[in-house]
Enzyme design. Structure first.
Site, PDB file in Angstrom:
ATOM      1  N   THR A 180      -1.633 -29.281  11.142  1.00 50.90           N
ATOM      2  CA  THR A 180      -2.479 -29.226  12.326  1.00 50.90           C
ATOM      3  C   THR A 180      -2.587 -30.592  13.002  1.00 50.90           C
ATOM      4  O   THR A 180      -2.444 -31.620  12.337  1.00 50.90           O
ATOM      5  CB  THR A 180      -3.894 -28.759  11.914  1.00 50.90           C
ATOM      6  OG1 THR A 180      -4.805 -28.987  12.977  1.00 50.90           O
ATOM      7  CG2 THR A 180      -4.407 -29.532  10.699  1.00 50.90           C
TER       8      THR A 180
ATOM      9  N   GLU B 188      -5.310 -31.709  13.884  1.00 52.21           N
ATOM     10  CA  GLU B 188      -6.643 -32.218  13.550  1.00 52.21           C
ATOM     11  C   GLU B 188      -6.579 -33.384  12.563  1.00 52.21           C
ATOM     12  O   GLU B 188      -7.549 -34.115  12.401  1.00 52.21           O
ATOM     13  CB  GLU B 188      -7.526 -31.071  13.027  1.00 52.21           C
ATOM     14  CG  GLU B 188      -7.593 -29.936  14.034  1.00 52.21           C
ATOM     15  CD  GLU B 188      -8.642 -28.863  13.762  1.00 52.21           C
ATOM     16  OE1 GLU B 188      -9.603 -29.121  13.034  1.00 52.21           O
ATOM     17  OE2 GLU B 188      -8.482 -27.755  14.316  1.00 52.21           O
TER      18      GLU B 188
ATOM     19  N   TYR C  99     -11.699 -29.705   6.346  1.00 48.20           N
ATOM     20  CA  TYR C  99     -10.451 -28.972   6.609  1.00 48.20           C
ATOM     21  C   TYR C  99      -9.322 -29.952   6.921  1.00 48.20           C
ATOM     22  O   TYR C  99      -8.254 -29.914   6.293  1.00 48.20           O
ATOM     23  CB  TYR C  99     -10.644 -27.988   7.773  1.00 48.20           C
ATOM     24  CG  TYR C  99      -9.349 -27.495   8.392  1.00 48.20           C
ATOM     25  CD1 TYR C  99      -8.450 -26.721   7.660  1.00 48.20           C
ATOM     26  CD2 TYR C  99      -9.013 -27.808   9.719  1.00 48.20           C
ATOM     27  CE1 TYR C  99      -7.253 -26.279   8.218  1.00 48.20           C
ATOM     28  CE2 TYR C  99      -7.830 -27.371  10.290  1.00 48.20           C
ATOM     29  CZ  TYR C  99      -6.943 -26.609   9.548  1.00 48.20           C
ATOM     30  OH  TYR C  99      -5.757 -26.170  10.101  1.00 48.20           O
TER      31      TYR C  99
HETATM   32  P1  NAD Z   1      -5.364 -17.906   8.596  1.00 45.85           P
HETATM   33  O1  NAD Z   1      -6.635 -18.349   7.954  1.00 45.85           O
HETATM   34  O2  NAD Z   1      -5.394 -16.865   9.643  1.00 45.85           O
HETATM   35  O3  NAD Z   1      -4.349 -17.377   7.465  1.00 45.85           O
HETATM   36  C1  NAD Z   1      -4.169 -18.038   6.250  1.00 45.85           C
HETATM   37  C2  NAD Z   1      -3.373 -17.123   5.320  1.00 45.85           C
HETATM   38  O4  NAD Z   1      -3.181 -17.818   4.085  1.00 45.85           O
HETATM   39  C3  NAD Z   1      -4.084 -15.810   4.983  1.00 45.85           C
HETATM   40  O5  NAD Z   1      -3.184 -14.737   5.058  1.00 45.85           O
HETATM   41  C4  NAD Z   1      -4.582 -16.029   3.562  1.00 45.85           C
HETATM   42  O6  NAD Z   1      -4.692 -14.821   2.815  1.00 45.85           O
HETATM   43  C5  NAD Z   1      -3.505 -16.938   3.007  1.00 45.85           C
HETATM   44  N1  NAD Z   1      -3.982 -17.746   1.885  1.00 45.85           N
HETATM   45  C6  NAD Z   1      -5.127 -18.481   1.833  1.00 45.85           C
HETATM   46  N2  NAD Z   1      -5.237 -19.061   0.621  1.00 45.85           N
HETATM   47  C7  NAD Z   1      -4.125 -18.697  -0.090  1.00 45.85           C
HETATM   48  C8  NAD Z   1      -3.658 -18.998  -1.388  1.00 45.85           C
HETATM   49  N3  NAD Z   1      -4.361 -19.782  -2.216  1.00 45.85           N
HETATM   50  N4  NAD Z   1      -2.489 -18.482  -1.794  1.00 45.85           N
HETATM   51  C9  NAD Z   1      -1.758 -17.685  -0.973  1.00 45.85           C
HETATM   52  N5  NAD Z   1      -2.157 -17.346   0.272  1.00 45.85           N
HETATM   53  C10 NAD Z   1      -3.337 -17.862   0.709  1.00 45.85           C
HETATM   54  O7  NAD Z   1      -4.682 -19.250   9.102  1.00 45.85           O
HETATM   55  P2  NAD Z   1      -3.768 -19.493  10.400  1.00 45.85           P
HETATM   56  O8  NAD Z   1      -4.630 -19.771  11.556  1.00 45.85           O
HETATM   57  O9  NAD Z   1      -2.728 -18.454  10.484  1.00 45.85           O
HETATM   58  O10 NAD Z   1      -3.068 -20.875   9.988  1.00 45.85           O
HETATM   59  C11 NAD Z   1      -1.858 -20.878   9.243  1.00 45.85           C
HETATM   60  C12 NAD Z   1      -1.429 -22.320   9.007  1.00 45.85           C
HETATM   61  O11 NAD Z   1      -1.254 -22.982  10.248  1.00 45.85           O
HETATM   62  C13 NAD Z   1      -2.458 -23.132   8.214  1.00 45.85           C
HETATM   63  O12 NAD Z   1      -1.764 -23.971   7.342  1.00 45.85           O
HETATM   64  C14 NAD Z   1      -3.173 -23.937   9.281  1.00 45.85           C
HETATM   65  O13 NAD Z   1      -3.657 -25.152   8.765  1.00 45.85           O
HETATM   66  C15 NAD Z   1      -2.045 -24.168  10.288  1.00 45.85           C
HETATM   67  N6  NAD Z   1      -2.472 -24.340  11.702  1.00 45.85           N
HETATM   68  C16 NAD Z   1      -3.320 -23.430  12.284  1.00 45.85           C
HETATM   69  C17 NAD Z   1      -3.665 -23.601  13.624  1.00 45.85           C
HETATM   70  C18 NAD Z   1      -4.552 -22.607  14.339  1.00 45.85           C
HETATM   71  O14 NAD Z   1      -4.925 -22.834  15.494  1.00 45.85           O
HETATM   72  N7  NAD Z   1      -4.905 -21.473  13.738  1.00 45.85           N
HETATM   73  C19 NAD Z   1      -3.153 -24.687  14.349  1.00 45.85           C
HETATM   74  C20 NAD Z   1      -2.293 -25.586  13.707  1.00 45.85           C
HETATM   75  C21 NAD Z   1      -1.957 -25.391  12.376  1.00 45.85           C
HETATM   76  P1  TYD Z   2     -12.259 -23.076  16.465  1.00 40.61           P
HETATM   77  O1  TYD Z   2     -11.678 -21.850  17.064  1.00 40.61           O
HETATM   78  O2  TYD Z   2     -13.118 -22.945  15.251  1.00 40.61           O
HETATM   79  O3  TYD Z   2     -11.041 -24.077  16.198  1.00 40.61           O
HETATM   80  P2  TYD Z   2     -11.076 -25.651  15.746  1.00 40.61           P
HETATM   81  O4  TYD Z   2     -12.423 -25.980  15.234  1.00 40.61           O
HETATM   82  O5  TYD Z   2     -10.050 -25.694  14.676  1.00 40.61           O
HETATM   83  O6  TYD Z   2     -10.709 -26.436  16.964  1.00 40.61           O
HETATM   84  O7  TYD Z   2     -13.114 -23.794  17.567  1.00 40.61           O
HETATM   85  C1  TYD Z   2     -12.578 -24.175  18.833  1.00 40.61           C
HETATM   86  C2  TYD Z   2     -13.642 -24.942  19.583  1.00 40.61           C
HETATM   87  O8  TYD Z   2     -14.714 -24.039  19.902  1.00 40.61           O
HETATM   88  C3  TYD Z   2     -14.275 -26.071  18.770  1.00 40.61           C
HETATM   89  O9  TYD Z   2     -14.547 -27.166  19.642  1.00 40.61           O
HETATM   90  C4  TYD Z   2     -15.561 -25.475  18.251  1.00 40.61           C
HETATM   91  C5  TYD Z   2     -15.950 -24.497  19.346  1.00 40.61           C
HETATM   92  N1  TYD Z   2     -16.688 -23.295  18.890  1.00 40.61           N
HETATM   93  C6  TYD Z   2     -17.912 -22.948  19.483  1.00 40.61           C
HETATM   94  O10 TYD Z   2     -18.398 -23.624  20.404  1.00 40.61           O
HETATM   95  N2  TYD Z   2     -18.556 -21.830  19.031  1.00 40.61           N
HETATM   96  C7  TYD Z   2     -18.062 -21.056  18.025  1.00 40.61           C
HETATM   97  O11 TYD Z   2     -18.711 -20.050  17.628  1.00 40.61           O
HETATM   98  C8  TYD Z   2     -16.813 -21.415  17.436  1.00 40.61           C
HETATM   99  C9  TYD Z   2     -16.208 -20.591  16.328  1.00 40.61           C
HETATM  100  C10 TYD Z   2     -16.143 -22.546  17.917  1.00 40.61           C
END
Ligand code: NAD
Ligand code: TYD
Length: 376
Positions: free
Chosen positions: A133, A135, A182
């Site tokens: 990420t 972040e 995180y």
């Molecule tokens: P998500 O929370 O939707 O999905 C995570 C998945 O991992 C789930 O299917 C869960 O069951 C599985 N999981 C969790 N713990 C596990 C374990 N111990 N063993 C096996 N499986 C396990 O997450 P996401 O939003 O799809 O993110 C996926 C990846 O991308 C993560 O590594 C996250 O850090 C990264 N990422 C996410 C975002 C975003 O905006 N969502 C952005 C950049 C990077």
């Molecule tokens: P989020 O979707 O949790 O992603 P991240 O924290 O990884 O960026 O949140 C996106 C932005 O929205 C973040 O600045 C926090 C804000 N936010 C709210 O204001 N209210 C909410 O209920 C949530 C879940 C997020």
């Protein structure tokens, strides 16, 4: 290739699995997922019967299990997405984040090392691709040295003009400064992945992507949570004043970037992934309200009064903004969707898939949710 995708039942993972299973019928795709609250096999109904797809319920922390699976399936590529992914949960329960994101990644690296080093060709033709990420880079300021009021138009080194809320961006050279549990856990896992390249010669790649949005995102994250709440006319808990800035990318564009980088990215490199698409939270909330209202035939903006400012998130990062020029320049990837189109598609998907939302927002999750917001 035989590819192990971890976390394939999660939000981003299901899009990556779908793309690989459909685009590469000659590959075997093994989806390893523990199916935590965020993993949902219903996300993969359309691919589960494909001959080149296999699901295995397993914890990435299970070193022996992963080793055996890699041996049995002759795994030569890993795309590692499994993680705990929600910042608010990491504030409440950092242990789980250290366990899964740090120890789980280490266990996967050790299993890959043990299996690949036992093969005659060792690391040749192998790849360990870690999804991370933006972040990890910390938070950016919303200032400009010449006092220009944001947002203003600027030009990236890839040549792209875009709106920005500050004059600094996350580039691959920036030092890590994670703030939330995180991002601290993700930063640590990134370092372990690089350490396995530097120490053992494992062919690793790390990418750091901005906030994703689109279908199948668990409705604890801003966009699906708010779409669902607007539909049901429930309050929209905007943290602080809603002034924080996030950089948004449509999830299928992230999946396409992962495909490009997995096949053509250089070993030991880092690539930032993002679409130069910064938005203040409050502006997104207004777009969501207008879009949901219009699609449901309500007077546009009728639900603005649902906006409820609540106590800010602890340590809330002010601004994220990714500079993905390297990826665009070196590998030719670019996002396919404008934000307006992506949001329209996303809102339509959640409105059309209320059953999916109801399914994932059942009992246990509701308790957690109530618990979390009752304090505010
Ligand atoms: P998500 O929370 O939707 O999905 C995570 C998945 O991992 C789930 O299917 C869960 O069951 C599985 N999981 C969790 N713990 C596990 C374990 N111990 N063993 C096996 N499986 C396990 O997450 P996401 O939003 O799809 O993110 C996926 C990846 O991308 C993560 O590594 C996250 O850090 C990264 N990422 C996410 C975002 C975003 O905006 N969502 C952005 C950049 C990077
Ligand atoms: P989020 O979707 O949790 O992603 P991240 O924290 O990884 O960026 O949140 C996106 C932005 O929205 C973040 O600045 C926090 C804000 N936010 C709210 O204001 N209210 C909410 O209920 C949530 C879940 C997020």
């Amino acid at each position: 290739m035989n590819i192990l995708i971890t976390g394939g039942a999660g939000f981003i993972g299901n899009h990556v699995v779908r793309l690989f299973v459909n685009k590469y019928p000659q590959y075997k795709i093994v989806n390893l997922d523990k199916l935590t609250y965020a993993g949902n096999l219903a996300n993969l109904k359309d691919v589960e019967a494909k001959p080149n797809y296999k699901f295995v319920k397993m914890d990435i922390c299970d070193f022996e299990g992963v080793m055996r699976l890699m041996q049995a399936e002759h795994i030569d590529g890993i795309i590692h997405l499994a993680a705990e992914s929600h910042v608010d949960r990491s504030i409440k329960d950092p242990f789980t984040f250290a366990q899964t994101n740090v120890m789980g990644t280490l266990s996967l690296l050790q299993a890959a090392k043990a299996y690949w080093e036992s093969q005659p060709e060792k690391y040749e033709g192998k790849r360990f691709y870690h999804i991370s990420t933006d972040e990890v880079y910390g938070a950016l300021a919303m200032t400009h040295p010449e006092g220009i009021e944001p947002p203003y138009t600027t030009k990236a080194s890839s040549g792209q003009h875009h709106l920005a809320y500050g004059d600094q961006f996350f580039t691959e050279e920036l030092k890590y400064q994670p703030h939330s549990p995180y991002s601290a856990a993700k930063a640590s896992s990134d370092h372990f992945v690089r350490a396995f390249h530097d120490t053992f010669g494992m062919p690793t790649i790390v990418t750091n992507c901005s906030n994703n949005y689109g279908p199948y995102q668990f409705p604890e994250k801003l966009i699906p949570l708010f779409i669902n709440n607007i539909r049901h006319r429930k309050p929209l808990p905007v943290y602080g004043r809603g002034e924080n800035v996030r950089d948004w990318l449509y999830v299928e564009d992230h999946a396409r970037a992962i495909d490009t980088i997995f096949h053509r990215g250089k070993v030991a490199e880092t690539y930032n992934i993002g679409g130069f698409n910064e938005w203040k939270n409050i502006d997104i909330v207004k777009v969501l309200i207008n879009t949901v209202d219009r699609l449901l035939g309500r007077p546009e903006g009728a639900d603005m009064d649902l906006i409820t400012y609540v106590t800010d998130r602890a340590g809330h990062d002010l601004r994220y903004a990714i500079d993905s020029s390297k990826l665009q320049r070196e590998l030719g990837w670019e996002p396919s969707l404008q934000f307006e189109e992506g949001i329209e598609k996303t809102v339509r998907w959640y409105l059309d898939n209320q059953a999916w939302l109801d399914n994932v927002t059942s009992g246990k999750y509701q308790d957690y949710y109530r618990d979390m917001y009752d304090k505010r």
